[in-house]
Design a protein around this motif. Structure first.
Motif, mmCIF file in Angstrom:
data_model
loop_
_atom_site.group_PDB
_atom_site.id
_atom_site.type_symbol
_atom_site.label_atom_id
_atom_site.label_comp_id
_atom_site.label_asym_id
_atom_site.label_seq_id
_atom_site.Cartn_x
_atom_site.Cartn_y
_atom_site.Cartn_z
ATOM 1 N N LYS A 92 0.818 -1.221 0.000
ATOM 2 C CA LYS A 92 0.000 0.000 0.000
ATOM 3 C C LYS A 92 0.848 1.266 0.000
ATOM 4 C CE LYS A 92 -0.744 0.235 4.999
ATOM 5 N NZ LYS A 92 -1.695 0.227 6.108
ATOM 6 N N ASN A 93 1.988 1.243 0.688
ATOM 7 C CA ASN A 93 2.834 2.444 0.728
ATOM 8 C C ASN A 93 3.451 2.724 -0.645
ATOM 9 O OD1 ASN A 93 2.678 3.209 3.608
ATOM 10 N ND2 ASN A 93 3.512 1.147 3.881
ATOM 11 N N LEU A 104 0.696 4.175 -2.807
ATOM 12 C CA LEU A 104 0.416 5.588 -2.533
ATOM 13 C C LEU A 104 1.502 6.488 -3.126
ATOM 14 C CD1 LEU A 104 -1.541 7.550 -1.181
ATOM 15 C CD2 LEU A 104 -0.149 7.402 0.899
ATOM 16 N N ASP A 160 -8.552 -4.067 3.324
ATOM 17 C CA ASP A 160 -8.148 -3.036 4.298
ATOM 18 C C ASP A 160 -7.085 -2.109 3.707
ATOM 19 O OD1 ASP A 160 -9.905 -4.126 6.048
ATOM 20 O OD2 ASP A 160 -8.403 -5.246 7.202
ATOM 21 N N ASP A 161 -6.129 -2.698 2.978
ATOM 22 C CA ASP A 161 -5.096 -1.884 2.328
ATOM 23 C C ASP A 161 -5.727 -0.937 1.311
ATOM 24 O OD1 ASP A 161 -3.106 -3.146 3.746
ATOM 25 O OD2 ASP A 161 -2.585 -4.556 2.148
ATOM 26 N N ALA A 177 -8.816 0.235 1.290
ATOM 27 C CA ALA A 177 -9.579 1.294 1.966
ATOM 28 C C ALA A 177 -8.624 2.389 2.459
ATOM 29 C CB ALA A 177 -10.368 0.699 3.135
ATOM 30 N N TRP A 178 -7.479 1.968 3.007
ATOM 31 C CA TRP A 178 -6.461 2.930 3.468
ATOM 32 C C TRP A 178 -5.960 3.757 2.287
ATOM 33 C CZ3 TRP A 178 -1.363 3.611 2.036
ATOM 34 C CH2 TRP A 178 -0.583 4.451 2.861
ATOM 35 N N LEU A 179 -5.685 3.058 1.162
ATOM 36 C CA LEU A 179 -5.152 3.736 -0.018
ATOM 37 C C LEU A 179 -6.155 4.771 -0.542
ATOM 38 C CD1 LEU A 179 -2.771 3.823 -2.036
ATOM 39 C CD2 LEU A 179 -4.002 2.137 -3.413
ATOM 40 N N THR A 180 -7.413 4.383 -0.636
ATOM 41 C CA THR A 180 -8.446 5.300 -1.148
ATOM 42 C C THR A 180 -8.579 6.517 -0.232
ATOM 43 O OG1 THR A 180 -9.635 3.518 -2.248
ATOM 44 C CG2 THR A 180 -10.916 5.493 -1.720
ATOM 45 N N GLU A 181 -8.512 6.285 1.068
ATOM 46 C CA GLU A 181 -8.643 7.392 2.017
ATOM 47 C C GLU A 181 -7.494 8.398 1.866
ATOM 48 O OE1 GLU A 181 -9.234 6.068 6.038
ATOM 49 O OE2 GLU A 181 -9.147 8.150 6.762
ATOM 50 N N ASN A 182 -6.316 7.887 1.559
ATOM 51 C CA ASN A 182 -5.132 8.751 1.486
ATOM 52 C C ASN A 182 -4.771 9.198 0.076
ATOM 53 O OD1 ASN A 182 -3.982 8.816 4.350
ATOM 54 N ND2 ASN A 182 -4.435 6.648 4.033
ATOM 55 N N SER A 183 -5.400 8.601 -0.918
ATOM 56 C CA SER A 183 -4.997 8.852 -2.306
ATOM 57 C C SER A 183 -5.425 10.241 -2.781
ATOM 58 C CB SER A 183 -5.633 7.796 -3.219
ATOM 59 O OG SER A 183 -5.418 8.141 -4.562
#
Ligand code: MG
Length: 339
Positions: free
Chosen positions: A186-187, A190, A214-215, A217-223
């Motif tokens: 995920k990092n 991003l 989960d990865d 969802a994290w990516l979409t939130e931070n993208s």
């Protein structure tokens, strides 16, 4: 109603490579449903990764008995019956859905965009897809994309930055990218998306494996760019799960069993504030024209599938100046070529 079907093989103009495989042909099955002197045409297209084949589609269609239905306008209940014959087989089901839509549109002497009350002038631009390739071939393909307003670039191998840099030497058109689940971390994903944003990329399709929810969802939130689910979404039931995990979804007739379910998916996605992209497989102008009827409803379209093949069997929706252009013909707006 009478059903006929026959297998065919589409030849691609270029070897098509995405992050997991390459190929030169696509198997399809063409369907015809006849009723009352009218013929509706349909198509199943089976890229290998979806698990359908000539054999599986022919086998599914052999289990469909349309002779027991007398009214093609009972389209929804007929399609519900067909869906229950066996799970999956979504392209086979789509071939029947498309043929029934074509038939009933022709019987009303109306194109489907009109039956749905849509404005054919509000069709979107379509992207032109460029697969993963050597810099020389990528350059050649960008030149072939002349007239298009949007490029779709396949990423997810080790040469992502080289692909984008090569294209940027040739073209300043906006680009959408499709990673086909190719980024596993995920990092890293991003970081890549921040890099892509600087290169005038509009959105990123299926950046990570569909099971890494989960990865994702994290990516979409931070993208800083919208993320679009493709492999992660097939049918209507998958849409609620996409909320909070992706910014939007890519609907394809061959994944979702056809026009009826695609229409329901577009409505459901909009209710959840998800962006909607309408995509395709490599397929003839039959299935492309069917999808084009729904295209005034969507945010982005990727309906270039018929342009990537050498042996189209239909005339139908065209891409003029990069924009999807629907023919004013009844049904799905496609006519079979003489061959
Ligand atoms: Mg995709």
């Amino acid at each position: 109603m009478r059903l006929k079907y026959y297998p065919y093989t589409l030849e691609l103009k270029h070897t098509f490579s995405v992050s997991s495989f390459s190929r030169n042909t696509t198997p399809i099955v063409l369907t015809e449903i006849e009723h009352d002197g009218y013929i509706g045409y349909g198509e199943a297209s089976m890229p290998p990764y979806l698990g359908e084949s000539h054999e599986s589609v022919m086998n599914f269609l052999s289990m469909v008995d349309l002779s027991k239905y007398n009214n093609p306008f009972d389209l929804e209940s007929i399609l519900i019956d067909i869906d229950k014959i066996a799970p999956n087989n979504n392209a086979a089901k789509a071939s029947l859905d498309i043929a029934l839509h074509d038939l009933t549109g022709k019987m009303q002497n109306q194109p489907w965009y009109k039956i749905l009350g849509l404005d054919k002038n509000s069709t979107p631009f379509t992207s032109f897809t460029i697969g993963i390739d050597s810099p020389e071939i990528v350059r050649q393909k960008v030149r072939e994309a002349k007239g298009f307003k949007l490029l779709k670039i396949k990423l997810g191998k080790e040469n992502d930055k080289e692909m984008i840099n090569t294209i940027r030497e040739e073209s300043s058109l906006p680009i959408v990218v499709d990673v086909n689940q190719g980024w596993k971390d995920k990092n890293f994903a991003l970081e890549m998306i921040y890099w892509l944003k600087e290169k005038n990329i509009l959105h990123v399709e299926q950046p990570m494996p569909k099971n890494q929810i989960d990865d994702m969802a994290w990516l979409t939130e931070n993208s800083p760019l919208p993320t679009i689910a493709d492999e992660a979404v097939q049918r209507l039931e998958d849409i609620p799960k996409s909320k909070g995990v992706y910014s939007g979804i890519n609907i394809k007739l061959m994944k979702c069993t056809g026009m009826l379910e695609a229409y329901k998916m577009i409505k459901a996605a909009k209710t959840l504030n998800l962006k909607v992209m309408l995509g395709c497989m490599t397929e003839t102008s039959c299935a492309i024209s069917a999808a084009a009827q729904l295209s005034p409803l969507v945010d982005w379209a990727d309906l270039d599938g018929a342009l990537l093949i050498k042996n189209d069997l239909f005339d139908g929706a065209e891409i003029l100046d990069g924009k999807i252009t629907i023919k004013d013909l009844p049904g799905i707006g496609a006519t079979k070529r003489k061959f």
